[in-house]
Scaffold this motif. Structure first.
Motif, PDB file in Angstrom:
ATOM      1  N   ASP A  48     -69.455 -62.103  45.256  1.00 44.17           N
ATOM      2  CA  ASP A  48     -68.532 -61.288  46.054  1.00 44.17           C
ATOM      3  C   ASP A  48     -68.984 -59.831  46.089  1.00 44.17           C
ATOM      4  OD1 ASP A  48     -66.134 -59.693  46.804  1.00 44.17           O
ATOM      5  OD2 ASP A  48     -65.164 -61.640  46.757  1.00 44.17           O
ATOM      6  N   GLY A  49     -69.149 -59.289  47.290  1.00 48.18           N
ATOM      7  CA  GLY A  49     -69.343 -57.854  47.426  1.00 48.18           C
ATOM      8  C   GLY A  49     -70.719 -57.330  47.072  1.00 48.18           C
ATOM      9  N   SER A  88     -61.943 -59.129  51.649  1.00 52.66           N
ATOM     10  CA  SER A  88     -62.346 -60.432  51.101  1.00 52.66           C
ATOM     11  C   SER A  88     -61.505 -61.583  51.643  1.00 52.66           C
ATOM     12  CB  SER A  88     -62.239 -60.418  49.575  1.00 52.66           C
ATOM     13  OG  SER A  88     -63.145 -59.504  49.033  1.00 52.66           O
ATOM     14  N   ASP A 296     -68.377 -57.618  43.056  1.00 50.62           N
ATOM     15  CA  ASP A 296     -67.563 -56.733  43.901  1.00 50.62           C
ATOM     16  C   ASP A 296     -66.841 -55.666  43.083  1.00 50.62           C
ATOM     17  OD1 ASP A 296     -65.807 -56.258  46.442  1.00 50.62           O
ATOM     18  OD2 ASP A 296     -64.351 -56.749  44.880  1.00 50.62           O
ATOM     19  N   ASP A 338     -69.578 -62.394  50.612  1.00 49.60           N
ATOM     20  CA  ASP A 338     -68.541 -62.327  51.654  1.00 49.60           C
ATOM     21  C   ASP A 338     -68.653 -61.038  52.463  1.00 49.60           C
ATOM     22  OD1 ASP A 338     -67.826 -60.894  49.371  1.00 49.60           O
ATOM     23  OD2 ASP A 338     -65.701 -61.415  49.489  1.00 49.60           O
ATOM     24  N   HIS A 339     -69.223 -59.993  51.842  1.00 51.00           N
ATOM     25  CA  HIS A 339     -69.400 -58.667  52.461  1.00 51.00           C
ATOM     26  C   HIS A 339     -70.149 -57.840  51.433  1.00 51.00           C
ATOM     27  CE1 HIS A 339     -66.470 -57.384  49.562  1.00 51.00           C
ATOM     28  NE2 HIS A 339     -65.726 -58.417  49.934  1.00 51.00           N
ATOM     29  N   HIS A 441     -65.707 -51.408  50.846  1.00 60.94           N
ATOM     30  CA  HIS A 441     -66.712 -52.347  51.342  1.00 60.94           C
ATOM     31  C   HIS A 441     -67.575 -51.663  52.391  1.00 60.94           C
ATOM     32  CE1 HIS A 441     -63.786 -55.903  50.339  1.00 60.94           C
ATOM     33  NE2 HIS A 441     -64.163 -55.224  49.278  1.00 60.94           N
TER      34      HIS A 441
HETATM   35 ZN   LIG Z   1     -64.990 -59.672  48.549  1.00 56.50          ZN
END
Ligand SMILES: [Zn+2]
Length: 559
Positions: A48-49, A88, A296, A338-339, A441
């Motif tokens: 994540d992230g 997210s 993240d 996810d980003h 983000h």
């Molecule tokens: Zn995320």
């Protein structure tokens, strides 16, 4: 969902968007090349992230190629329905369902008012949309989620819950409990228990329940036949086909802090290995989601040592998944962030950073290797010891990060003591060549990594995050539209004489003598309780109660 309504809505929107469309951004997706290859097992893994920069940093930090280096196939567009920079929840919804949605939404269609110009929803606003995890379940496969956040956090809930707000963890947890997941490993025990009750661990910790609806979902899980475990030792020993492992009240501790702060917690790789062991007992296969949730958190915190160690812990879990996939020809492993978070760069505006032409591996890596805790963990130690002088700060940073602070630097850090983000930025700017561009983000495309036993995968090139579930559904022989029709019937339209009531446990759909409580998989007829596949969902914005078709059949006496 009503198929005709679904179809008419799509036609209407397409007509509107064609007449009013000025954008030349292509929506990659449904036209991705199809594949003849079918898979029994699908493993989706999300660090994540982060973006490509962390892969470079992790390789240099490790001093060797990482597992992901062998798997890169392309890149993924991440925008949400209403923002070039996604959150997210919307990201998870996109890659779990194939539909872009509004930031903050979990498993429901976007609101209409603020769509990006090239986003064309195919489902009416706020309607729940099926996920590939729900599809996998209905196909007879086992399902699991393995995370280092809480279980009802954005990414796992994007696969197994439906809510117009990600910030309702107790509701989301209730749906996830009733989704009949075979494995759920992570943190978040507090969301299983009502306020006033707590879970006592063997090593003397107490995790206090937060549920305001008075429900004890731990008892529910036990009644459903689950083993519930809470430590690394129990994880190693547990047998059985249905297991919930919650190893902390809230998030798990960062990988780098585990040995010092909570050695009874397992690593992501250990949880992944056990999950595979349990899920492979189903001959029909499985779908598993694994998230390195705290990459993240580290990006938000601007803590480079935290971020690179979380990413490497995730990469180790990737190794476990790929090693399993290599033992058979039935498994695909699809991996993507996810980003991006934090906008990490190798290179910054410090004096060291400006002399970038002579950046040695030591310049980049040594300051990070010196860190033996996260900055948050280091400051927690400072709070515990009530550190308040520059001498004490110098001692702490020398001890945990092997940094020799000057008096002026120690004074600067003392000013930030209650503000880890400030300390982290100060450390990055003064002792490393790591740069950060945002505390949130960023909107860049992210890397796509795939392991498949075949030479070719359609999941390659620059694709959209929504392409991933659409193609995985094909690979699993799942028709997501049929799954949607099966799982989300507008209950009031089928039973016009029904009403929605509410008690302390939440809303209840009532028709005749039947009652369906929200966020659950049961129909109650007096004392008789019938369980179904899929959960009931209430969406307050449209005042609609959705139930699986199976519940309709129970009420109509057909089941
Ligand atoms: Zn995320």
């Amino acid at each position: 969902m009503n198929v005709n309504r679904f179809y008419l809505f799509t036609v209407l929107l397409l007509t509107l968007s064609i007449s009013g469309c000025t954008s030349h951004i292509t929506i990659t997706g449904k036209n991705l090349e199809n594949t003849e290859k079918k898979y029994k097992n699908v493993i989706v893994m999300v660090p994540d992230g982060c973006s490509m920069s962390i892969q470079t940093l992790a390789r240099l930090y490790k001093g060797a190629d990482i597992n992901l280096d062998k798997l890169l196939t392309g890149s993924v567009r991440t925008y949400s329905a209403n923002s070039v920079i996604t959150d997210s929840a919307a990201a998870a919804t996109a890659f779990a369902t194939g539909h872009k949605t509004t930031s903050g939404f979990i498993g429901v269609a976007p609101r209409a008012k603020d769509l990006l110009p090239w986003v064309t929803p195919e489902v009416p606003p706020y309607y729940p949309i099926p996920t590939i995890l729900e599809g996998a379940k209905l196909s007879g496969r086992s399902t699991g989620v393995v995370v280092t956040s809480t279980i009802p956090h954005a990414t796992p809930s994007g696969f197994a819950a439906h809510s117009s707000s990600r910030f309702m963890p107790d509701d989301i947890m209730e749906q996830m409990v009733h989704q009949n997941l075979d494995v759920a490993f992570g943190g978040g025990m507090v969301h299983l228990l009502p306020e006033g009750e707590s879970f006592k661990t063997d090593d003397g910790k107490s995790w206090k329940g937060t549920r305001k609806d008075t429900e004890n979902l731990m008892n529910t899980l036990k009644e459903m036949g689950y083993s519930i475990i809470s430590s690394k030792d129990e994880l190693a020993e547990v047998k059985g086909k249905k297991v919930w492992g919650l190893f902390n009240g809230t998030d798990l501790v960062p990988d780098i802090d585990r040995d010092e702060l909570n050695p009874t917690q397992p690593s992501l790789a250990e949880m992944t290995k056990k999950a595979i062991e349990i899920l492979t007992t189903n001959e029909k296969g499985f779908l598993m989601v694994v998230e390195g949730s705290q990459v993240d958190y580290a990006g938000h915190a601007h803590d480079p040592a935290y971020m690179v160690t979380e990413f490497l812990a995730f990469d180790e879990a990737v190794g476990v998944a790929v090693d399993f996939a290599k033992t058979n020809n039935d498994t695909i492993v699809v991996i993507f962030p996810d980003h991006d978070t934090g906008g990490l760069s190798i290179g910054n505006n410090s004096e060291m950073g400006r002399k970038y032409g002579n950046t040695t591996v030591d310049t980049l890596i040594t300051p990070l290797k010196k860190a033996t805790t996260t900055i948050q963990g280091l400051l927690e130690l400072a709070y515990q010891d009530n550190t308040s002088t520059t001498e004490e700060i110098k001692g702490l940073f020398k001890d945990k990060w092997n940094l020799d602070l000057t008096e002026v630097q120690a004074e600067e850090i003392l000013k930030f003591k209650k503000f880890p983000y400030g300390v982290a930025d100060y450390i990055s700017n003064n002792f490393t060549v790591i740069g950060w561009t945002t505390g949130g983000h960023s909107g860049v495309d992210v890397p796509l990594w795939v392991y498949t036993p075949y030479d070719y995968t359609p999941l390659r090139g620059n694709i959209n995050n929504t392409d991933i579930p659409i193609n995985l559904a094909k690979m699993m022989d799942i028709d997501l539209r049929m799954i949607g029709d099966e799982l989300f019937v507008d209950a009031q339209s089928v039973f016009p004489d029904s009403k929605i009531t509410e008690d302390k446990t939440g809303r209840i759909f009532e028709t005749g003598k039947f009652k369906i409580p929200v966020n659950k998989n049961i129909v109650m007829n007096g004392d008789k309780i019938t369980s179904t596949k899929g959960v009931s969902v209430f969406i307050s914005e449209i005042n609609k109660f959705f139930i699986p078709k199976e519940m309709v059949r129970v009420i109509e006496g057909k089941k």
